[in-house]
Design a protein around this motif. Structure first.
Motif, mmCIF file in Angstrom:
data_model
loop_
_atom_site.group_PDB
_atom_site.id
_atom_site.type_symbol
_atom_site.label_atom_id
_atom_site.label_comp_id
_atom_site.label_asym_id
_atom_site.label_seq_id
_atom_site.Cartn_x
_atom_site.Cartn_y
_atom_site.Cartn_z
ATOM 1 N N SER A 1 46.069 8.514 79.467
ATOM 2 C CA SER A 1 46.405 9.936 79.407
ATOM 3 C C SER A 1 47.840 10.207 79.857
ATOM 4 O O SER A 1 48.417 11.238 79.521
ATOM 5 N N GLN A 2 48.390 9.309 80.668
ATOM 6 C CA GLN A 2 49.743 9.405 81.209
ATOM 7 C C GLN A 2 49.904 10.468 82.297
ATOM 8 O O GLN A 2 50.969 10.579 82.902
ATOM 9 N N VAL A 3 48.873 11.244 82.557
ATOM 10 C CA VAL A 3 48.937 12.261 83.608
ATOM 11 C C VAL A 3 48.875 11.575 84.975
ATOM 12 O O VAL A 3 48.055 10.675 85.186
ATOM 13 N N ARG A 4 49.738 11.987 85.894
ATOM 14 C CA ARG A 4 49.804 11.353 87.219
ATOM 15 C C ARG A 4 48.428 11.284 87.874
ATOM 16 O O ARG A 4 47.988 10.219 88.337
ATOM 17 N N GLU A 5 47.756 12.407 87.967
ATOM 18 C CA GLU A 5 46.458 12.449 88.649
ATOM 19 C C GLU A 5 45.397 11.638 87.923
ATOM 20 O O GLU A 5 44.530 11.025 88.561
ATOM 21 N N ALA A 6 45.443 11.631 86.610
ATOM 22 C CA ALA A 6 44.477 10.842 85.843
ATOM 23 C C ALA A 6 44.703 9.360 86.076
ATOM 24 O O ALA A 6 43.745 8.575 86.145
ATOM 25 N N ARG A 7 45.964 8.962 86.215
ATOM 26 C CA ARG A 7 46.245 7.547 86.468
ATOM 27 C C ARG A 7 45.805 7.147 87.878
ATOM 28 O O ARG A 7 45.288 6.038 88.073
ATOM 29 N N LEU A 8 45.989 8.022 88.838
ATOM 30 C CA LEU A 8 45.484 7.709 90.175
ATOM 31 C C LEU A 8 43.957 7.640 90.156
ATOM 32 O O LEU A 8 43.358 6.764 90.787
ATOM 33 N N LEU A 9 43.337 8.539 89.411
ATOM 34 C CA LEU A 9 41.882 8.511 89.293
ATOM 35 C C LEU A 9 41.425 7.227 88.590
ATOM 36 O O LEU A 9 40.382 6.662 88.931
ATOM 37 N N ALA A 10 42.228 6.752 87.647
ATOM 38 C CA ALA A 10 41.925 5.478 86.987
ATOM 39 C C ALA A 10 41.915 4.342 88.004
ATOM 40 O O ALA A 10 41.017 3.487 88.004
ATOM 41 N N VAL A 11 42.901 4.336 88.884
ATOM 42 C CA VAL A 11 42.973 3.302 89.920
ATOM 43 C C VAL A 11 41.763 3.390 90.849
ATOM 44 O O VAL A 11 41.158 2.371 91.203
ATOM 45 N N TYR A 12 41.394 4.604 91.232
ATOM 46 C CA TYR A 12 40.298 4.791 92.182
ATOM 47 C C TYR A 12 38.927 4.468 91.579
ATOM 48 O O TYR A 12 37.984 4.148 92.323
ATOM 49 N N THR A 13 38.795 4.580 90.251
ATOM 50 C CA THR A 13 37.474 4.391 89.639
ATOM 51 C C THR A 13 37.368 3.129 88.787
ATOM 52 O O THR A 13 36.311 2.859 88.215
ATOM 53 N N ALA A 14 38.445 2.358 88.692
ATOM 54 C CA ALA A 14 38.376 1.081 87.975
ATOM 55 C C ALA A 14 37.505 0.107 88.765
ATOM 56 O O ALA A 14 37.421 0.184 89.994
ATOM 57 N N ASP A 15 36.896 -0.809 88.080
ATOM 58 C CA ASP A 15 36.056 -1.822 88.728
ATOM 59 C C ASP A 15 36.899 -3.073 88.944
ATOM 60 O O ASP A 15 37.285 -3.732 87.978
ATOM 61 N N PRO A 16 37.203 -3.418 90.199
ATOM 62 C CA PRO A 16 38.039 -4.596 90.453
ATOM 63 C C PRO A 16 37.435 -5.894 89.929
ATOM 64 O O PRO A 16 38.161 -6.842 89.633
ATOM 65 N N LYS A 17 36.107 -5.923 89.781
ATOM 66 C CA LYS A 17 35.455 -7.128 89.269
ATOM 67 C C LYS A 17 35.679 -7.292 87.767
ATOM 68 O O LYS A 17 35.517 -8.387 87.227
ATOM 69 N N GLN A 18 36.033 -6.204 87.100
ATOM 70 C CA GLN A 18 36.262 -6.253 85.660
ATOM 71 C C GLN A 18 37.742 -6.244 85.284
ATOM 72 O O GLN A 18 38.088 -6.572 84.147
ATOM 73 N N LEU A 19 38.583 -5.856 86.211
ATOM 74 C CA LEU A 19 40.011 -5.744 85.909
ATOM 75 C C LEU A 19 40.595 -7.106 85.551
ATOM 76 O O LEU A 19 40.440 -8.076 86.292
ATOM 77 N N THR A 20 41.274 -7.177 84.424
ATOM 78 C CA THR A 20 41.865 -8.436 83.968
ATOM 79 C C THR A 20 43.365 -8.474 84.240
ATOM 80 O O THR A 20 43.990 -7.432 84.479
ATOM 81 N N LEU A 21 43.924 -9.657 84.172
ATOM 82 C CA LEU A 21 45.364 -9.802 84.337
ATOM 83 C C LEU A 21 46.122 -9.000 83.291
ATOM 84 O O LEU A 21 47.116 -8.332 83.609
#
Length: 228
Positions: free
Chosen positions: A65-85
């Motif tokens: 989305s490129q929106v600052r808050e949406a990107r922070l929300l992406a970081v907060y709700t991403a699953d670290p077990k699924q995040l790839t390089l």
């Protein structure tokens, strides 16, 4: 109503409804990139993230989305077990603000993507290089079961980039050095030795990093905590 079933579009729409011009103006004073900002505070975003829960696919869409808050929300709700390089690299290419970098660094460390540290450090782009040292600072604190040798092993990288005069890099290098030094007695001794060396450097950035780190690592508060 925000809940785990909320889509990326739902969340972005909710964020848009919370826009605050007053808060956006305030963010500028803290060096936050506000070109796409809505003026929502991190505590408020974290509260939204708790209601929305983890959803990795949705997090990837939020980032787009490129929106600052949406990107922070992406970081907060991403699953670290699924995040790839590759996903982490894709996100890093968009880094344009220290707060996004520092939040993402915590996620990357939780995902155990430590191989990104030397890769990011070698990148000339200011915020990607900052990410390397924000990751080191995070790892020193949060990876408590990691061997000390892994953490102190980043000291040569800190020394190598201590002469980068750019503000957001210099402060992150200093942060990484201080956090390694505060990890435990063993790491403290090694970090302090490097800090003292840098404090005597002829390079202005390295000297500032060293002196500031020496000041904290020799403070009564830190010494007492390490002895406790």
């Amino acid at each position: 109503m925000i809940d785990p079933s909320s889509s990326a579009a739902d969340l972005v729409a909710h964020l848009m409804s919370l826009r605050s011009e007053t808060n956006i103006a305030g963010m500028k004073r803290f060096g936050i990139e506000t070109g796409t900002a809505l003026g929502i505070s991190n505590p408020d975003l974290q509260a939204i993230a708790r209601r929305a829960k983890k959803d990795h696919r949705r997090a990837l869409a939020l980032w787009q989305s490129q929106v600052r808050e949406a990107r922070l929300l992406a970081v907060y709700t991403a699953d670290p077990k699924q995040l790839t390089l590759d996903e982490a690299r894709l996100w890093s290419a968009d880094f344009n603000s220290w707060e996004i970098v520092d939040s993402a660094a915590d996620l990357f460390v939780e995902a155990r993507l430590l191989q990104l540290i030397p890769e990011f450090a070698s990148d000339e782009r200011e915020f990607i290089r900052r990410a390397a040292f924000a990751m080191i600072a995070s790892a020193a604190v949060h990876m408590k079961k990691e061997p000390d040798a892994t953490i102190s092993g980043y000291l040569p990288l800190i020394e190598a980039h201590s002469t980068d005069p750019r503000n957001f890099v210099k402060k992150a290098v200093n942060w990484a050095l201080r956090n390694i030094g505060k990890r435990n007695r063993s790491c403290h001794a090694q970090a302090l030795l490097l800090a003292q060396k840098l404090s005597e450097s002829t390079d202005r950035a390295a000297r500032w990093i060293g002196k500031d780190a020496v000041r904290e690592l020799t403070s009564e508060k830190i010494i007492a905590r390490l002895k406790g």
